[in-house]
Design a protein around this motif. Structure first.
Motif, PDB file in Angstrom:
ATOM      1  N   HIS A   1      10.194   1.324  10.144  1.00 50.59           N
ATOM      2  CA  HIS A   1       9.426   0.131  10.505  1.00 50.59           C
ATOM      3  C   HIS A   1       8.420  -0.220   9.406  1.00 50.59           C
ATOM      4  O   HIS A   1       8.370  -1.373   8.941  1.00 50.59           O
ATOM      5  N   LEU A   2       7.642   0.748   8.976  1.00 49.56           N
ATOM      6  CA  LEU A   2       6.633   0.474   7.948  1.00 49.56           C
ATOM      7  C   LEU A   2       7.282   0.177   6.598  1.00 49.56           C
ATOM      8  O   LEU A   2       6.835  -0.716   5.871  1.00 49.56           O
ATOM      9  N   ALA A   3       8.317   0.919   6.255  1.00 45.90           N
ATOM     10  CA  ALA A   3       8.993   0.687   4.976  1.00 45.90           C
ATOM     11  C   ALA A   3       9.576  -0.714   4.904  1.00 45.90           C
ATOM     12  O   ALA A   3       9.539  -1.374   3.854  1.00 45.90           O
ATOM     13  N   SER A   4      10.090  -1.200   6.032  1.00 46.41           N
ATOM     14  CA  SER A   4      10.686  -2.541   6.052  1.00 46.41           C
ATOM     15  C   SER A   4       9.648  -3.626   5.812  1.00 46.41           C
ATOM     16  O   SER A   4       9.989  -4.734   5.372  1.00 46.41           O
ATOM     17  N   LEU A   5       8.372  -3.317   6.097  1.00 53.04           N
ATOM     18  CA  LEU A   5       7.294  -4.283   5.891  1.00 53.04           C
ATOM     19  C   LEU A   5       6.706  -4.227   4.489  1.00 53.04           C
ATOM     20  O   LEU A   5       5.881  -5.058   4.127  1.00 53.04           O
ATOM     21  N   GLY A   6       7.104  -3.229   3.712  1.00 54.44           N
ATOM     22  CA  GLY A   6       6.610  -3.123   2.343  1.00 54.44           C
ATOM     23  C   GLY A   6       5.643  -2.001   2.097  1.00 54.44           C
ATOM     24  O   GLY A   6       5.053  -1.910   1.011  1.00 54.44           O
ATOM     25  N   VAL A   7       5.438  -1.107   3.081  1.00 53.19           N
ATOM     26  CA  VAL A   7       4.579   0.049   2.870  1.00 53.19           C
ATOM     27  C   VAL A   7       5.350   1.085   2.059  1.00 53.19           C
ATOM     28  O   VAL A   7       6.491   1.422   2.383  1.00 53.19           O
ATOM     29  N   ASP A   8       4.741   1.604   0.991  1.00 50.72           N
ATOM     30  CA  ASP A   8       5.343   2.651   0.177  1.00 50.72           C
ATOM     31  C   ASP A   8       5.188   3.971   0.933  1.00 50.72           C
ATOM     32  O   ASP A   8       4.073   4.463   1.132  1.00 50.72           O
ATOM     33  N   MET A   9       6.302   4.569   1.347  1.00 48.37           N
ATOM     34  CA  MET A   9       6.280   5.784   2.164  1.00 48.37           C
ATOM     35  C   MET A   9       6.560   7.040   1.349  1.00 48.37           C
ATOM     36  O   MET A   9       6.767   8.117   1.910  1.00 48.37           O
ATOM     37  N   GLY A  10       6.523   6.919   0.036  1.00 43.81           N
ATOM     38  CA  GLY A  10       6.911   8.032  -0.830  1.00 43.81           C
ATOM     39  C   GLY A  10       5.997   9.229  -0.773  1.00 43.81           C
ATOM     40  O   GLY A  10       6.391  10.326  -1.206  1.00 43.81           O
ATOM     41  N   ALA A  11       4.776   9.081  -0.279  1.00 42.78           N
ATOM     42  CA  ALA A  11       3.833  10.199  -0.241  1.00 42.78           C
ATOM     43  C   ALA A  11       3.632  10.732   1.172  1.00 42.78           C
ATOM     44  O   ALA A  11       2.666  11.450   1.436  1.00 42.78           O
TER      45      ALA A  11
ATOM     46  N   PRO B   1       0.819  -1.209   0.000  1.00 45.35           N
ATOM     47  CA  PRO B   1       0.000   0.000   0.000  1.00 45.35           C
ATOM     48  C   PRO B   1       0.854   1.261   0.000  1.00 45.35           C
ATOM     49  O   PRO B   1       1.993   1.269   0.489  1.00 45.35           O
ATOM     50  N   LEU B   2       0.296   2.327  -0.538  1.00 43.52           N
ATOM     51  CA  LEU B   2       0.922   3.643  -0.469  1.00 43.52           C
ATOM     52  C   LEU B   2       0.297   4.393   0.703  1.00 43.52           C
ATOM     53  O   LEU B   2      -0.927   4.541   0.766  1.00 43.52           O
ATOM     54  N   LEU B   3       1.105   4.863   1.640  1.00 44.63           N
ATOM     55  CA  LEU B   3       0.608   5.627   2.778  1.00 44.63           C
ATOM     56  C   LEU B   3       0.712   7.112   2.451  1.00 44.63           C
ATOM     57  O   LEU B   3       1.761   7.599   2.038  1.00 44.63           O
ATOM     58  N   VAL B   4      -0.389   7.834   2.653  1.00 48.14           N
ATOM     59  CA  VAL B   4      -0.459   9.264   2.356  1.00 48.14           C
ATOM     60  C   VAL B   4      -0.821  10.001   3.646  1.00 48.14           C
ATOM     61  O   VAL B   4      -1.913   9.803   4.189  1.00 48.14           O
ATOM     62  N   GLY B   5       0.088  10.822   4.160  1.00 48.06           N
ATOM     63  CA  GLY B   5      -0.172  11.550   5.390  1.00 48.06           C
ATOM     64  C   GLY B   5       1.000  12.438   5.731  1.00 48.06           C
ATOM     65  O   GLY B   5       1.960  12.547   4.962  1.00 48.06           O
ATOM     66  N   ALA B   6       0.929  13.090   6.895  1.00 46.58           N
ATOM     67  CA  ALA B   6       1.974  14.031   7.300  1.00 46.58           C
ATOM     68  C   ALA B   6       2.495  13.669   8.682  1.00 46.58           C
ATOM     69  O   ALA B   6       1.734  13.290   9.572  1.00 46.58           O
ATOM     70  N   VAL B   7       3.822  13.818   8.863  1.00 47.23           N
ATOM     71  CA  VAL B   7       4.489  13.474  10.122  1.00 47.23           C
ATOM     72  C   VAL B   7       5.504  14.557  10.465  1.00 47.23           C
ATOM     73  O   VAL B   7       5.781  15.459   9.675  1.00 47.23           O
ATOM     74  N   GLY B   8       6.086  14.445  11.660  1.00 48.18           N
ATOM     75  CA  GLY B   8       7.176  15.322  12.054  1.00 48.18           C
ATOM     76  C   GLY B   8       8.522  14.655  11.852  1.00 48.18           C
ATOM     77  O   GLY B   8       8.611  13.489  11.441  1.00 48.18           O
ATOM     78  N   ARG B   9       9.564  15.387  12.187  1.00 46.99           N
ATOM     79  CA  ARG B   9      10.921  14.844  12.018  1.00 46.99           C
ATOM     80  C   ARG B   9      11.228  13.740  13.030  1.00 46.99           C
ATOM     81  O   ARG B   9      12.233  13.044  12.900  1.00 46.99           O
ATOM     82  N   ASP B  10      10.367  13.616  14.041  1.00 49.83           N
ATOM     83  CA  ASP B  10      10.551  12.570  15.044  1.00 49.83           C
ATOM     84  C   ASP B  10      10.016  11.218  14.588  1.00 49.83           C
ATOM     85  O   ASP B  10       9.839  10.309  15.389  1.00 49.83           O
ATOM     86  N   TYR B  11       9.797  11.076  13.293  1.00 53.08           N
ATOM     87  CA  TYR B  11       9.086   9.928  12.754  1.00 53.08           C
ATOM     88  C   TYR B  11      10.003   8.857  12.179  1.00 53.08           C
ATOM     89  O   TYR B  11       9.554   7.834  11.714  1.00 53.08           O
ATOM     90  N   GLU B  12      11.308   9.048  12.223  1.00 52.67           N
ATOM     91  CA  GLU B  12      12.203   8.164  11.470  1.00 52.67           C
ATOM     92  C   GLU B  12      12.062   6.692  11.806  1.00 52.67           C
ATOM     93  O   GLU B  12      12.066   5.834  10.916  1.00 52.67           O
ATOM     94  N   THR B  13      11.948   6.369  13.090  1.00 50.26           N
ATOM     95  CA  THR B  13      11.855   4.960  13.487  1.00 50.26           C
ATOM     96  C   THR B  13      10.592   4.315  12.942  1.00 50.26           C
ATOM     97  O   THR B  13      10.624   3.190  12.414  1.00 50.26           O
ATOM     98  N   HIS B  14       9.465   5.007  13.061  1.00 50.12           N
ATOM     99  CA  HIS B  14       8.204   4.490  12.540  1.00 50.12           C
ATOM    100  C   HIS B  14       8.260   4.356  11.021  1.00 50.12           C
ATOM    101  O   HIS B  14       7.792   3.376  10.440  1.00 50.12           O
ATOM    102  N   HIS B  15       8.864   5.350  10.351  1.00 46.50           N
ATOM    103  CA  HIS B  15       9.025   5.317   8.897  1.00 46.50           C
ATOM    104  C   HIS B  15       9.792   4.062   8.470  1.00 46.50           C
ATOM    105  O   HIS B  15       9.363   3.321   7.572  1.00 46.50           O
TER     106      HIS B  15
END
Length: 324
Positions: free
Chosen positions: A80-90, A64-78
């Protein structure tokens, strides 16, 4: 089916109160509440409805492509999801705001009191979903979950303009949206998700009757907790789908999001709405057994066992996309 999931991305602070909230409320004093609850546990987990649904889809083999907004404190969560196959490009990263926070206390009866700090989510309306969809060819469906209200409205208008099938899932934001805003989010949706309380709120705020909603959406799915779900379509009988039962209830946070992930996954594999609701129920029950909305693991053997026990032989194929 390639799915874009729009919605909140947050950090969850989850606490458990060993008593019942209702025992602390006094009749005649509800207009002057000043309460604190001594909690037993605190768990800090990845969350947000958009991220939760994307997590479930990814764990079921989708990208899936995830579409949303986060802060700079998001790197670990980013990561985590990317490693599972979530498209974080948006995913938009705010330069000034923290990632949204969900702070929730659950009592012994699975009732919840929660607060939500929007933070970077307020910038989700800057995201142009039309550009996102054009840049990533092959999208078939958009799930529009609870998010910044302006973002939800913009994404909905984009889907209607592009002729892109979408699901309306305003959930928690129904409490803050007025009737016209809710009507705009719902009108034209292929799928509409609510729970029972949200269903009543939607009807009350829009002034619509059930038939008015069914004139405007393809399928209305109402989740009912342990009672399962209700599937409604215009001109067709209402269908009740029983829940996958469990004797182990650990944390209800994100259970509805897991239901949506299972439902969308089965729909993407070509199953009908009843089969999709069964798949959603199986994943929801699995999520209920874990603390946090992105910690459950869709073990194929466990899912097969629970689906077969509840719905009979052949139901396990709902998770694999195989023909029933």
């Amino acid at each position: 089916m390639r799915i874009a999931v729009t919605g909140s991305i947050a950090t969850d602070h989850l606490m458990v109160f060993p008593g019942r909230f209702e025992d602390q409320l006094l009749a005649g004093q509800l207009g002057h509440i000043s309460l604190s609850f001594l909690v037993d546990t605190l768990d800090i987990r990845h969350g947000g409805v958009g991220a939760n649904i994307a997590y479930g889809l990814a764990r079921l083999g989708h990208r899936p492509l995830l579409v949303g907004a986060v802060g700079r404190d998001y790197e670990t969560h980013h990561a985590h999801l990317a490693s599972l196959g979530v498209d974080m490009g948006a995913v938009r990263v705010s330069a000034t705001r923290h990632t949204a926070r969900f702070i929730c206390t659950t009592d012994a009866s699975d009732n919840q009191l929660a607060s939500f700090y929007a933070g970077a989510m307020a910038e989700a309306s800057v995201i142009d979903l039309a550009d996102v969809l054009r840049a990533g060819a092959g999208f078939d469906f958009v799930h529009i979950g609870a998010d910044d209200p302006a973002a939800m409205a913009r994404h909905t208008r984009t889907c209607r303009t592009l002729g892109m099938p979408f699901a309306a899932d305003p959930s928690q934001q129904l409490a803050w949206l007025d009737g016209p805003a809710i009507r705009e989010l719902v009108d034209g949706a292929q799928l509409l998700f609510t729970n029972e309380y949200e269903r009543a709120l939607l009807l009350d705020k829009t002034g619509w009757h059930e038939r008015d909603v069914l004139d405007r959406v393809g399928t209305w799915i109402t989740t009912r907790g342990a009672k399962g779900s209700r599937i409604e379509r215009r001109g067709e009988p209402c269908v009740e789908v029983e829940a996958v039962p469990t004797t182990e209830s650990v944390d209800p946070t994100g259970v509805g999001d897991a239901f949506r992930a299972g439902f969308l996954s089965a729909t993407g594999h070509g199953h009908d709405v009843v089969g999709a609701a069964r798949a959603g129920s199986a994943l929801a029950t699995l999520a209920l057994r874990s603390v946090g909305p992105q910690t459950y693991e869709p073990d194929p053997g466990l899912l097969e066992e629970s689906l077969t026990a509840t719905y009979g032989p052949g139901a396990a194929a709902l998770m694999a996309g195989a023909p029933l």
